[in-house]
Design a protein around this motif. Structure first.
Motif, PDB file in Angstrom:
ATOM      1  N   GLU A 175     -20.555 -14.971   2.747  1.00 13.60           N
ATOM      2  CA  GLU A 175     -20.175 -16.163   1.978  1.00 13.60           C
ATOM      3  C   GLU A 175     -18.875 -16.761   2.478  1.00 13.60           C
ATOM      4  O   GLU A 175     -18.701 -17.971   2.523  1.00 13.60           O
ATOM      5  CB  GLU A 175     -19.974 -15.795   0.494  1.00 13.60           C
ATOM      6  N   ASP A 205     -19.018 -21.032  -5.212  1.00 14.26           N
ATOM      7  CA  ASP A 205     -19.940 -21.940  -4.531  1.00 14.26           C
ATOM      8  C   ASP A 205     -19.379 -23.355  -4.380  1.00 14.26           C
ATOM      9  O   ASP A 205     -19.930 -24.178  -3.651  1.00 14.26           O
ATOM     10  CB  ASP A 205     -21.275 -22.013  -5.292  1.00 14.26           C
ATOM     11  N   HIS A 213     -25.674 -15.963   0.650  1.00 11.72           N
ATOM     12  CA  HIS A 213     -25.016 -15.192  -0.405  1.00 11.72           C
ATOM     13  C   HIS A 213     -25.204 -13.691  -0.254  1.00 11.72           C
ATOM     14  O   HIS A 213     -24.856 -12.940  -1.161  1.00 11.72           O
ATOM     15  CB  HIS A 213     -25.577 -15.611  -1.773  1.00 11.72           C
ATOM     16  N   LYS A 223     -19.455 -17.135  -9.716  1.00 12.65           N
ATOM     17  CA  LYS A 223     -20.199 -17.670  -8.586  1.00 12.65           C
ATOM     18  C   LYS A 223     -20.065 -19.192  -8.554  1.00 12.65           C
ATOM     19  O   LYS A 223     -19.980 -19.805  -7.488  1.00 12.65           O
ATOM     20  CB  LYS A 223     -21.667 -17.265  -8.736  1.00 12.65           C
TER      21      LYS A 223
END
Lengths: 1084, 572
Positions: B341, B316, B335, B312
């Protein structure tokens, strides 16, 4: 024989004192001088005796069973007159009046019989219980066993006959104490070879194999037909083998092939048919148990299950019959390796793939006989050995031809020829094409039971099975052609000069044709577990070996003094060439050849050669066969060393005292018939180092493992560091022993104690810091001692003419210790002075942690966290921490020596009973003491290793006996009193698998190698069907094994598979077989 | 006649006396003495060939090469990040390749007798190049290490040298690369042959940046150097990269398709004429004949995640298409699911992470399957396991023609030009001299390819989640750009190490995955926010990386015993 007489009379008178030998001639009966005028006569019709004799005697010679004995020497005492009995045991001889006839025959007591007034003298010879008159083959000659002063063990060819094993290595295993024969990485594969060793470790780096000679010449032992072996002598100490100098630092095995015997023409046929089934093949636990344990090991490591709930349900369903498929039809296996993880079948792969019962056969036929002038032995043998792959055949065949012909051309010249030819043919599946068939043995024990065998459409999906079936063939052919030409010249009685020329050509050809191995997947697609495309590799090699020797000896007995002097010269040279070509792009797999390949081709070759030269001598002296002395020496040169260090001198001496020959022994002679003590001391050189290790050469590689501008070019590497003053390792042996016979020689005891010290042993100059970037060159600076003993007890007795039995037990031991080694820091992981070879350094286990927070030493050296189910180690040095210090002798933390992997007390027991025509014999072989610590890559022992891929779970093993908490609810249930700690499928598992006392295995074993029951037809019956002798037998091999090793271990193969014992990967090896066989021995 | 046997017997001794003196002189028949070597350029070439190996150029990995960092997560916890490595007791430090290259330097001058420099300068350049590469590995693993430039013998005093400071080693590596750049060919080449000048410059910028940032960020720690001179290195890094950039030999690969160019670059089947790929490895079954050193089946293996995934943290890091980080961009959709996403993100997001709508497999008959099929079955069996959810597709070509188990011929990328751009920008940023012009010749090129707005030095958007809040915004964003562009290519651990960033990125953390609620089956633990947390049980307290120890490897205990002048690395 008598022809010689005129000649040495003449020598005496004409050559006079010019010859040292002449002094002895005066001892000869003067009566012979009258024969001088007979001159050289090409006839052998005994004209001389006929002139002197006046009575013709005839008769027959029988053994205790009333059977005729052909070939018995009948001579007239005090003369050289004589003859031999014919096939019916009859003889006819013209002798002087009042003569005494002497009947002698190997294996029987010599009988002297005055003829008195008889014209017919029939005698019965008693089988000789004493073996003191036995003649034993020694280096460059023979010697009476009674007068031996060195350590020599003689084994009769009969002891290794009629067994289904095909090569000498398998047959000689356990035949003599401290003759250690171990299997190689190929285990019990058809055509596999063994390595030989006498008295254990001789050198820490160079090869310590004995010199194996067949009829005086080094040969490839695997190509020898055991059925044509007359005798085997194992020369164990320096005095026995010193005559071979640097060729035989670690003992000699002398194999003598059969020769024809005068007056005895016979045709013999032997066969053996056997059924082999593999032993020691692992067996998987069922798939559900497997999945449960694997999931637990992953859970222990904090990881998600290896097998999902859904998959476990499928497995359960498949096993109880509610789920018919071997994999999920909605998610068919779509990858050649994925079946083992995603399938849900339940197969016992090792048993399925290595479960074949194979049929093997051996045949041997020989023709032998002789006239007074010429004797001959011709034989042919055939063996056919099949392997245990269930779905792919592997096969080894060997053809042997042998011809030994000796001819006495004149009375002083004997010409000898020997021709041996062996052809070996091996045919194996290529197996796992990219790495080799040996890898299949590893995959077989690690591919999970869940792996499907079949697709739903019925085609085969198992890649393991497909490898056996369709990976192409790896074929090997070897032609071993060997010729001995020799002549013995005996110009004066006792002075024999032998010349021999020996040439051996071994040609080998290997053809490998690896192919793509297509596996149909569950999706209907195909994957390839073989080569990307078919290729062909063809390699040829040729070894040319020439040995030339000239030996002259003089032997004389006079007034109880016996003297034998021998001197000789020998040179040998070996030249090896090989060429190998590989090619891709075969037009068709039907015609694999380099010519029919269109793709890339690559050719490499290898060439090398070496030579030795030496002069040697030996003196044997004894007085009344009571005080025995021997000295020998060799001055030897080898091409493997730089010119300045090339030559070495290796002397030895030995002495014996036949105490029982003394008058004072008479009082106990009835109990102890014979007693001899002997001792020897001598040194030998070891030239078994690299061929050119004193020269710096650039390494050149044929094909780079990188494609550079569209090619795989050649590449070169720098030379290693060398030391040009490298020379022999010197092996000095002290041997003390005795031979004793008790109770009318029924009990015989032989004992030898030895200390074999290897000095100037190759060792590193020093251990150097890493910036050197290369291994340090070797120097002659290390020292090793190896002490041990051999004890042989043999009992044989004949209760009645119909019933006899014998038992022989022997035991040998060796312990090697490093005396000198350059290890300044005394690091324990390498050799250091005082290290016992085979030593295992490890921690002391202290059970398992059962409760969280239990008191324990700081074990953070191995892992940060510890909990229930983990091993506790003992903090031996009391510093509160368990660690290995700096791994030096002065600072080894909590490590101590916890065992020793060297095999100790190798022993064997043979016994046989004969009653009327029946005979039963058995042969047990064992190792008395040996420790073994399974490496942590050995799944056969540990089961679950640090990852799923190389793990396995087996029946009859400890693999499921691992720690599970008291509240465990899975099908395996709690197991807090477990053998193994908690398994983790992560590197964490290593914390519990440090080398430690808990898991040291006792690798001692005892194995019934052979049991044989035979029946010999009574001779009357045999004669009726025109046979001299007929015997049928049944024989079993590897029938029983006693060991405390886990059930997944075979004490021979499993240990041989450990890389520490030159194996390939621990636990991964071709199995041995249990063999049931039957055969026939017929003599026409 | 009657004396004949005696004469024959006596001949034995004559025979011995007549022995050939040379009988025991047996020299090698198929090997060359070192004395005769290194006399022609061909000898030098053959010698240098052996350096082209996986020792220096590791195989382009299946599923990515960042499992030792915070970019990717696999089945097992990385022991370095976990802090569970134990001191190496009996091992050694491999100087074999250093000796090999030193042997060249000791001997190559024999060639001078008959040949001019231009006949063999390529091989001399290669020797410098590989000397630098050998030492760069040592520098990364051990820090201080003995700098040895000639073949050592058993009695060489240098064996007992103390370790040379990493500053000296790095300086020497950079000097070796100067020599390499001087001698090596300046030709672009097809990239699968011999190394060239530009590769030397690329490596020089890499090493200089590594040491420059190391000295800067490890200053005043046990890993720092006595008198750090980061500027010296950073300037070199910028200079080398700039020379490469200005040469114009290479350029960023682009066909004008921002939706796919980045992805395609890694999935091509030939780089002979590629503008960006400087050096790559060729696989060819006919030449390799199944040799296991050439085994490659990347596309085949990447069909399924097989326990591999992206974290993640990496996912991100991708900006939104407006150039703003997800924390502040109004375009970020949250998310909830991977498809959410992915929307409005830097196109490199879905060109590196498989999304449901992306083509998974194109079968030989032209039929297509989509990654949705894989995501729908995630965690149903081992092949479908993905501890972090996000599946890496960099380097994956969906065309099933290229999916050959074990014997794929897909080439492997070794060096690519994009790195030089990132090295340049970072070096300039660290020097504090970066200008918009510097950005425009470097990062802009990368952003243009994927259609992202340029990096505007004057208008950096504050990200509340910057990894390095203590550092300047420009450095944070350049590091983000590097992470995103070079994701899963094996740079991340080196970056963390040289930035001394384990305290910010590793210690006490656990790798996380995407929102677990999108999974039908999930055997992995989930954190309090609903994200996959695969190592929750394996390391409840997160990575135990020891900041005072784990940046470097231990020196084997036995080596310290052998050489008393050797010192152990910090913390071990």
């Amino acid at each position: 024989m008598k022809k010689r007489l005129p000649f040495y009379c003449r020598v005496k008178t004409q050559c006079g004192v010019g010859l040292l030998a002449a002094a002895f001639f005066s001892a000869h009966p003067i009566a012979y001088t009258s024969a001088a005028k007979a001159g050289f006569d090409s006839s052998f019709e005994l004209p001389l005796y006929q002139q002197m004799a006046n009575i013709t005697i005839s008769g027959t010679v029988q053994d205790g069973n009333g059977e005729a004995l052909p070939g018995v020497t009948v001579s007239v005492k005090g003369t050289n007159m004589g003859t031999a009995t014919d096939l019916d045991g009859g003889y006819r001889l013209t002798v002087p009046e009042g003569a005494i006839l002497v009947f002698s025959f190997i294996g029987f007591e010599t009988l002297e019989m005055p003829i008195g007034g008889n014209k017919v003298v029939d005698v019965v010879l008693r089988e000789d219980m004493a073996s003191l008159d036995e003649v034993v083959v020694v280096g460059y000659g023979t010697q009476k066993k009674m007068t031996l002063t060195g350590s020599v063990d003689a084994i009769s060819g009969d002891e290794i006959r009629n067994r289904p094993a095909v090569n000498m290595g398998d047959l000689m295993k356990g035949a003599s104490p401290n003759l250690n024969i171990t299997m190689g990485m190929r285990g019990g594969e058809p055509g596999s070879t063994s390595s030989w060793n006498i008295r254990g470790l001789g050198s820490i780096n160079a090869n310590a194999s004995p010199l194996i000679l067949v009829d005086g010449v080094e040969v490839n032992i695997n190509n020898v037909d055991p059925e044509s072996v007359e005798s085997v002598s194992v020369l164990k100490d320096a005095s026995a083998s010193a005559i071979y100098g640097s060729r035989a630092p670690f003992g000699v095995v002398l194999i003598t092939t059969k020769k024809g015997q005068q007056g005895k023409v016979s045709v013999e046929y032997n066969n053996n048919f056997s059924m082999n089934s593999p032993i020691g093949v692992a067996s998987f636990v069922d798939a559900l148990t497997w999945a449960t344990a694997y999931n637990q090991a992953n859970a222990n490591a904090g990881l998600t299950p290896v097998y999902s709930d859904e998959q476990v349900e499928r497995i359960r369903g498949f096993m109880n019959g509610t789920f018919p498929y071997e994999y999920d039809p909605d998610n068919p296996i779509d990858n050649i390796w994925a079946g083992r993880r995603n399938g849900n079948a339940n197969y016992d792969w090792p048993q399925i793939l290595i479960g074949n019962t194979s049929f093997n056969q051996k045949h041997h036929i020989n023709l032998s006989g002789g006239t007074e002038r010429t004797n001959y032995y011709l034989s042919g043998g055939f063996v056919d050995q099949n392997g245990v792959y269930k779905y792919g055949n592997d096969n080894y065949r060997r053809f042997n031809f042998l011809s030994n012909v000796n001819s006495r051309v004149t009375d002083w010249l004997n010409v000898k020829t020997g021709i041996k030819y062996a052809k070996g043919l091996a045919d194996y599946p290529v197996g796992q094409t990219t790495v080799g068939r040996e890898h299949m043995m590893g995959e077989v024990i690690t591919f999970a039971p869940m792996m499907p065998m079949y697709n739903i459409n019925g085609t085969i999906q198992s890649p393991l099975l497909r490898w056996q079936q369709d990976s192409g063939r790896d074929k090997f052919e070897t032609n071993d052609f060997f010729v001995n030409l020799g002549a013995d010249v005996e110009p004066l009685k006792g002075w024999v000069t032998s010349f021999s020329f020996n040439h051996n050509i071994i040609n080998s050809r290997r053809m490998i044709h690896p192919k793509p191995v297509m596996v149909e997947l569950g999706t209907g697609q195909f994957g390839n577990v073989g080569k990307p495309e078919s290729s062909f590799e063809s390699s040829y090699n040729q070894t040319n070996y020439t040995l030339i020797n000239m030996v002259t000896s003089y032997e004389k007995t006079m007034n109880n003094h016996f003297l034998n002097v021998l001197a000789g010269y020998e040179q040998e040279a070996r030249h090896y060439t090989s060429m190998s070509a590989t090619a891709t792009g075969l037009i068709t797999d039907e015609v694999p050849s380099i010519s029919t390949a269109l793709g890339e081709k690559n050719v490499t070759d290898a060439l090398n050669h070496w030579a030795t030269q030496g002069v040697f001598g030996r003196v044997n002296y004894n007085y009344k066969e009571k005080y025995l002395f021997e000295a020998s020496a060799r001055y030897n040169g080898s091409s493997r060393f730089a010119p300045d260090n090339r030559w070495g001198f290796f002397p030895s001496a030995s002495a014996g005292y036949f105490i029982s020959g003394e008058e004072f022994w008479r009082s106990i002679e009835t109990v102890v018939n014979s007693f001899k003590i002997r001792g020897s001391y001598g040194s030998l050189g070891n030239q078994n180092v690299g061929l050119y290790s004193y020269l710096a050469t650039m390494g050149v590689g044929a094909e780079l493992n990188w494609i550079l501008d569209g090619q795989r070019p050649q590449f070169a590497s720098p030379p290693g560091l060398i030391s040009s003053d490298l020379t022999w390792e010197t092996i000095t042996t002290t041997n003390i022993g005795f031979d004793a016979g008790f109770l009318n020689e029924r009990l015989q005891v032989t004992f030898d104690w030895y200390n074999r010290v290897t000095t100037d042993m190759l060792g590193p100059t020093q251990q150097l810091p890493y910036p050197l970037g290369v291994s340090t060159p070797q120097m002659n600076n290390a020292e090793l001692s190896n002490k041990g003993f051999e004890l042989v007890l043999a009992w044989r007795d004949r209760i009645s003419p119909d019933f006899s039995y014998d038992v022989k037990a022997s035991i040998g031991d060796s312990r090697a210790k490093i005396l000198k080694y350059y290890n300044e820091k005394e690091l324990i992981d390498t050799w250091y002075p005082g290290k016992m070879v085979g030593e295992i350094w490890g921690y002391t286990s202290d059970g398992m942690i059962q409760v969280e927070g239990e008191e324990m030493p700081d074990q953070s050296r191995f892992f940060a966290t510890w909990g229930p189910g983990d091993i506790k180690y003992v903090d031996l040095n009391g510093d509160g921490k368990v660690n290995d210090g700096s791994r030096t002798l002065s600072d080894h933390g909590d490590l101590t020596v916890i065992g020793n992997t060297s095999p100790r007390f190798n022993y064997n027991i043979t016994g046989s009973v004969r009653w009327k025509g029946f005979d039963v014999s058995m042969f047990w072989q064992g190792i008395g003491k040996r420790d073994y610590f399974p490496p942590n890559t050995m799944q056969l022992f540990w089961g679950m290793l640090n990852a799923t891929g190389s793990s396995g779970l087996y029946k009859n093993s400890f693999t499921l006996d691992y720690w599970r908490p008291a509240g465990e609810t899975n099908m395996l249930g709690p197991n807090t009193d477990a053998y193994f700690a908690k398994p983790y499928f992560s590197a964490e598992t290593n914390k519990n698998r440090q080398v430690q006392t808990r898991f040291v295995q006792n690798a001692a074993y005892l194995r019934l190698k052979n049991l044989q029951i035979g029946y010999t037809l009574p001779s009357q019956l045999a004669t009726k069907i025109s046979l001299q002798r007929a015997r049928v037998y049944v024989s079993g091999e590897n029938l029983l094994t006693f060991t405390s090793l886990p059930g997944t271990f075979d004490p021979e193969t499993t240990l041989a598979s450990d890389p520490a014992n030159n194996g390939y990967q621990p636990g991964r090896i071709y199995p041995l077989s249990r063999v049931f066989s039957a055969g026939l021995n017929i003599t026409f | 006649m009657k004396r004949l046997p005696i004469y024959i017997s006596l001949l034995v001794f004559v025979g011995i006396a007549a022995c050939n003196e040379d009988f025991l002189d047996r020299y090698p028949l198929d090997a060359i003495s070192d004395v005769n070597y290194f006399t022609t350029p061909d000898d030098l070439e053959t010698y240098m060939n052996s350096f082209y190996s996986t020792t220096y150029f590791s195989k382009y990995p299946n599923h990515g090469a960042d499992f030792n960092s915070d970019n990717q997560v696999g089945t097992n916890v990385d022991t370095r990040l976990q802090g569970t490595r134990v001191i190496n007791t009996s091992g050694s430090i491999g100087f074999g390749w250093i000796r090999r290259v030193n042997y060249f330097f000791d001997n190559y001058k024999k060639v001078e007798e008959n040949y001019a420099l231009e006949d063999y300068q390529q091989y001399l350049g290669e020797a410098y190049f590989f000397r630098a590469l050998s030492y760069y590995t040592m520098l990364q693993d051990y820090g201080d290490i003995q700098w040895i430039t000639h073949e050592l013998k058993t009695d060489s005093p240098e064996l007992y040298n103390p370790r040379d400071s990493r500053d000296l080693v790095a300086t020497n590596i950079i000097a070796a690369l100067d020599s390499a750049a001087m001698y090596l060919t300046a030709e672009k080449t097809k990239g699968q042959g011999r190394v060239n000048k530009w590769m030397a410059l690329l490596i020089q910028s890499r090493v200089a940046l590594y040491e420059g940032t190391w000295q800067k960020y490890h200053a005043n720690t046990p890993f720092g150097v006595a008198n750090p001179q980061p500027e010296k290195y950073l300037e070199k890094a910028a200079d080398a990269a700039l020379e490469l950039i200005q040469s114009g030999v290479y350029d960023i690969y682009s066909t004008g398709n921002p939706e796919s160019d980045y992805y395609d670059l890694f999935a091509l089947q030939d780089y002979s004429n590629n503008s960006e790929i400087m050096f790559w490895r060729e696989y060819n079954n006919e030449l390799s004949r199944g040799n296991s050193n050439f085994t490659n089946d990347r596309n085949h293996r990447m069909e399924f995640p097989n326990d591999n995934s992206i974290t993640k943290a990496l996912a991100d890091a991708y900006l939104c298409i407006d150039g703003r980080p997800i924390a502040v961009s109004p375009l970020f959709k949250g998310h909830e699911s991977l498809m959410d996403e992915k929307d409005n993100r830097d196109p490199r997001f879905y060109q590196n992470i498989a999304t449901h709508d992306r083509v998974w497999r194109i079968h030989k008959d032209g039929t297509r399957e989509y990654w949705k099929a894989v995501y729908d079955k995630l965690n149903t069996n081992a092949a479908h396991n993905s501890p972090g959810g996000y599946i890496n597709i960099k380097g994956y070509n969906p065309d099933m023609n290229y999916h050959v188990q074990q014997y794929e011929e897909s080439p492997g990328i070794i060096y690519r030009y994009a790195e030089a751009l990132l090295n340049y920008a970072e070096a300039k940023a660290e020097l504090g001299t970066i200008t918009q012009e510097d950005i425009d010749i470097s990062i802009k090129k990368l952003r243009d390819r994927v259609g992202m707005p340029n990096f505007d030095l004057g208008n950096i958007v504050q990200d509340p989640n910057w990894d390095f809040p203590d550092l300047s915004p420009v450095i944070n964003e350049i590091r983000r750009e590097r992470r995103v562009e070079l994701a899963t290519e094996g740079f991340r651990w080196d970056d963390i190490a040289r930035w001394a960033a384990a305290d910010e990125l590793i210690v006490g953390r656990r790798p996380k995955g995407f929102n677990a609620s999108q999974l039908a089956i999930n055997p992995f633990p989930v954190d309090e926010n609903g994200f996959l947390d695969p190592f929750q049980n394996a390391m409840p307290n997160g990575y135990g990386f020891d900041l005072d120890r784990d940046y470097l490897n231990s020196i084997p205990i036995t080596e310290i015993v052998l050489n008393p002048n050797l010192t152990q690395n910090p913390g071990w």
